[in-house]
Design a protein around this motif. Sequence first.
Motif, PDB file in Angstrom:
ATOM      1  N   ALA A 172      41.887  35.907  43.374  1.00 40.04           N
ATOM      2  CA  ALA A 172      40.742  35.295  42.720  1.00 40.04           C
ATOM      3  C   ALA A 172      40.724  33.782  42.855  1.00 40.04           C
ATOM      4  CB  ALA A 172      40.712  35.676  41.244  1.00 40.04           C
ATOM      5  N   ALA A 173      41.898  33.146  43.017  1.00 44.23           N
ATOM      6  CA  ALA A 173      41.962  31.686  43.075  1.00 44.23           C
ATOM      7  C   ALA A 173      41.474  31.189  44.426  1.00 44.23           C
ATOM      8  CB  ALA A 173      43.387  31.212  42.828  1.00 44.23           C
ATOM      9  N   GLY A 174      40.527  30.236  44.399  1.00 44.18           N
ATOM     10  CA  GLY A 174      39.989  29.668  45.635  1.00 44.18           C
ATOM     11  C   GLY A 174      40.359  28.201  45.775  1.00 44.18           C
ATOM     12  N   GLY A 175      39.328  27.333  45.882  1.00 47.35           N
ATOM     13  CA  GLY A 175      39.575  25.912  46.036  1.00 47.35           C
ATOM     14  C   GLY A 175      40.126  25.285  44.763  1.00 47.35           C
ATOM     15  N   GLY A 176      40.871  24.155  44.937  1.00 52.79           N
ATOM     16  CA  GLY A 176      41.419  23.436  43.803  1.00 52.79           C
ATOM     17  C   GLY A 176      40.337  22.658  43.059  1.00 52.79           C
ATOM     18  N   ALA A 197      32.374  30.276  40.851  1.00 55.79           N
ATOM     19  CA  ALA A 197      33.491  29.340  40.940  1.00 55.79           C
ATOM     20  C   ALA A 197      34.828  30.044  40.730  1.00 55.79           C
ATOM     21  CB  ALA A 197      33.318  28.240  39.909  1.00 55.79           C
ATOM     22  N   SER A 198      35.860  29.491  41.353  1.00 58.00           N
ATOM     23  CA  SER A 198      37.215  29.994  41.169  1.00 58.00           C
ATOM     24  C   SER A 198      37.617  29.851  39.706  1.00 58.00           C
ATOM     25  CB  SER A 198      38.181  29.203  42.047  1.00 58.00           C
ATOM     26  OG  SER A 198      39.530  29.479  41.709  1.00 58.00           O
ATOM     27  N   PRO A 199      38.279  30.858  39.128  1.00 56.65           N
ATOM     28  CA  PRO A 199      38.712  30.746  37.724  1.00 56.65           C
ATOM     29  C   PRO A 199      39.932  29.847  37.558  1.00 56.65           C
ATOM     30  CG  PRO A 199      39.432  32.836  38.645  1.00 56.65           C
ATOM     31  CD  PRO A 199      38.581  32.185  39.696  1.00 56.65           C
ATOM     32  N   SER A 200      40.544  29.467  38.656  1.00 51.66           N
ATOM     33  CA  SER A 200      41.741  28.633  38.589  1.00 51.66           C
ATOM     34  C   SER A 200      41.379  27.224  38.121  1.00 51.66           C
ATOM     35  CB  SER A 200      42.405  28.569  39.963  1.00 51.66           C
ATOM     36  OG  SER A 200      43.423  27.602  39.992  1.00 51.66           O
ATOM     37  N   ASP A 201      42.191  26.644  37.226  1.00 49.73           N
ATOM     38  CA  ASP A 201      41.969  25.273  36.771  1.00 49.73           C
ATOM     39  C   ASP A 201      43.060  24.340  37.283  1.00 49.73           C
ATOM     40  OD1 ASP A 201      44.086  26.160  35.291  1.00 49.73           O
ATOM     41  OD2 ASP A 201      43.256  25.643  33.330  1.00 49.73           O
ATOM     42  N   ASP A 202      43.549  24.656  38.479  1.00 52.44           N
ATOM     43  CA  ASP A 202      44.615  23.824  39.038  1.00 52.44           C
ATOM     44  C   ASP A 202      44.386  23.631  40.534  1.00 52.44           C
ATOM     45  OD1 ASP A 202      45.206  26.342  40.021  1.00 52.44           O
ATOM     46  OD2 ASP A 202      47.001  26.618  38.814  1.00 52.44           O
ATOM     47  N   LYS A 203      45.427  23.720  41.333  1.00 53.57           N
ATOM     48  CA  LYS A 203      45.360  23.414  42.757  1.00 53.57           C
ATOM     49  C   LYS A 203      44.692  24.496  43.588  1.00 53.57           C
ATOM     50  CE  LYS A 203      49.950  25.379  43.613  1.00 53.57           C
ATOM     51  NZ  LYS A 203      51.330  25.111  44.050  1.00 53.57           N
ATOM     52  N   GLY A 204      44.545  25.719  43.031  1.00 55.08           N
ATOM     53  CA  GLY A 204      43.963  26.803  43.820  1.00 55.08           C
ATOM     54  C   GLY A 204      44.856  27.161  44.997  1.00 55.08           C
ATOM     55  N   ILE A 205      44.266  27.342  46.196  1.00 58.27           N
ATOM     56  CA  ILE A 205      45.067  27.714  47.372  1.00 58.27           C
ATOM     57  C   ILE A 205      45.692  26.503  48.048  1.00 58.27           C
ATOM     58  CG2 ILE A 205      43.628  29.735  47.794  1.00 58.27           C
ATOM     59  CD1 ILE A 205      42.362  28.221  50.140  1.00 58.27           C
TER      60      ILE A 205
END
Length: 529
Positions: free
Chosen positions: A345-349, A301-309
């Motif tokens: 590293a950031a993918g889907g939101g 999973a993407s490590p981003s915890d927001d909107k991603g791309i």
Amino acid sequence: MNKQSTFVGTARPLAIACALLISGVASQAQVSLSGANGVAVKSPSGSVITGFSNDGSVTIPSLGTTGGYVFTDSTGKLSVGAGPTGPVGATGAVGATGVTGASGAEGPTGATGATGVLGPTGATGATGQVGPTGATGATGLIGPTGLTGATGAVGATGQTGATGATGATGATGVVGAAGPTGPSGSVGATGATGTPGTPGTPGAAGSLGPTGSVGTQGPTGPAGAVGPTGPAGVSAEVYGNGSSGALTVSSSANWDTNPINSTLQYTSFSVSAGVTLTVPSGLIIRVNGGVSIAGTIVVAASPSDDKGIAGTEAGLDNGNTSAVQSGGRARLNTMLARTLVNPGAAGGGIGPYRLANGALANAAGGGTLVIAASGAISVGASGVIRANGASSAPIVPNVSVGGGGGGGGVIVLASRTSVTNNGTLQATGGKGADALAGAAGGSASGGGGGGFVNLLAPAVVQGTTSVGGGPAGTGLNTAHGYGAGGGGSAGNGGNSGGASNAATAGTAGVVLTTTVDPSNLFIGSAGLR
């Protein structure tokens, strides 16, 4: 063995009668005279047992007209029967062939026999005529300028220019001193000529005359042949230096939870069939050779915890029964996306999901993976690369808020040679949570948006790719909201449901194929965020 006798001709009637009496037959038989014909011995029922004729012949009815044998046992009892078979007589002459009978009715057709062995291949037919030449394809993009070729050979030396004018004659040197005069000889015969005196010292050389004018330049020699175009320069930062050697992943592994000690710069890279390799989001695998994927690669999973791309974050409802929460909105520009080979590293939101105590349990967006190879990249029929968004956890009564699906991730396959996909590439959105009716429940949430797949090489076979949006949660809750939108990616996240509105699915993402040598795109490339 019983004694046996044959009675075919005549016999003495008295002897036969005695034999019959001895055997005990007379106690049961009856004898009757037959007048002039002889004597007949009959059974109690009146059947003739033996007849004695006046001419001396004896008739035993059981022998028939063709004769037979009479047997006696140890008591002298007689019995009759067929004797042993005589020798086979000579074969009789063959009879004349009979008239051919009429043909019988045709019998039913027999079952079809088994197929015969395949005969040898026939001779190859003559080659057909060459078809007309196809139309010339469009001119490909101009490749990068190669290195300057080696300097051509030096041309032939031009002709010698005309000789310059002769310089002025230098001054005459000083005349040496005269030798002494010899004594006068006697007048008479002329004396021999005296030895010449020593030559005087040569005078100093005159100064050098001025240089003559330069002759006309000869014609330029022919240019040397142009050297071959050098190979396009390829930076080691794109495909690596091969320092990690060749790698075949032959057993399942998780590089996300158990990282390996490697810079991921391989000479070749392959994943065997039946094997699952899990990699962290943002990974770039560089291969200075070929890539073969027969197993499954799962991107964490993407490590981003927001909107991603995506361009915006998904909405989260806090209880307004009339509010519909929007999914994350996509912002991907396809023209720009073709050149983006390093997404980061950031993918889907995320698909938002919050517990009553404030803790987050969001549905994560799909991660990102880049594979860059100087050789061919091949995904086999059993091969799968998966970077999907997560589906939401179900609603917990009086505890949870929201539940959107995560947006799909990003997959980039770039090769200087070719990309061939005979398997499956997935970057789909996750499913939103279903509604839970009643005051303790919540509305349905939207599905995650579809992700992004980017394939770049001089030759590309796209094959099966899946970037669909995630399905929406089902059902309604008329009491209040508490739903959430789905996370965005290359596609929009779906909207949440409301008191009378059903939640919506995420929209499909983007798949791009570009026939190009992607090497230069990696130099100074920017991410998708």
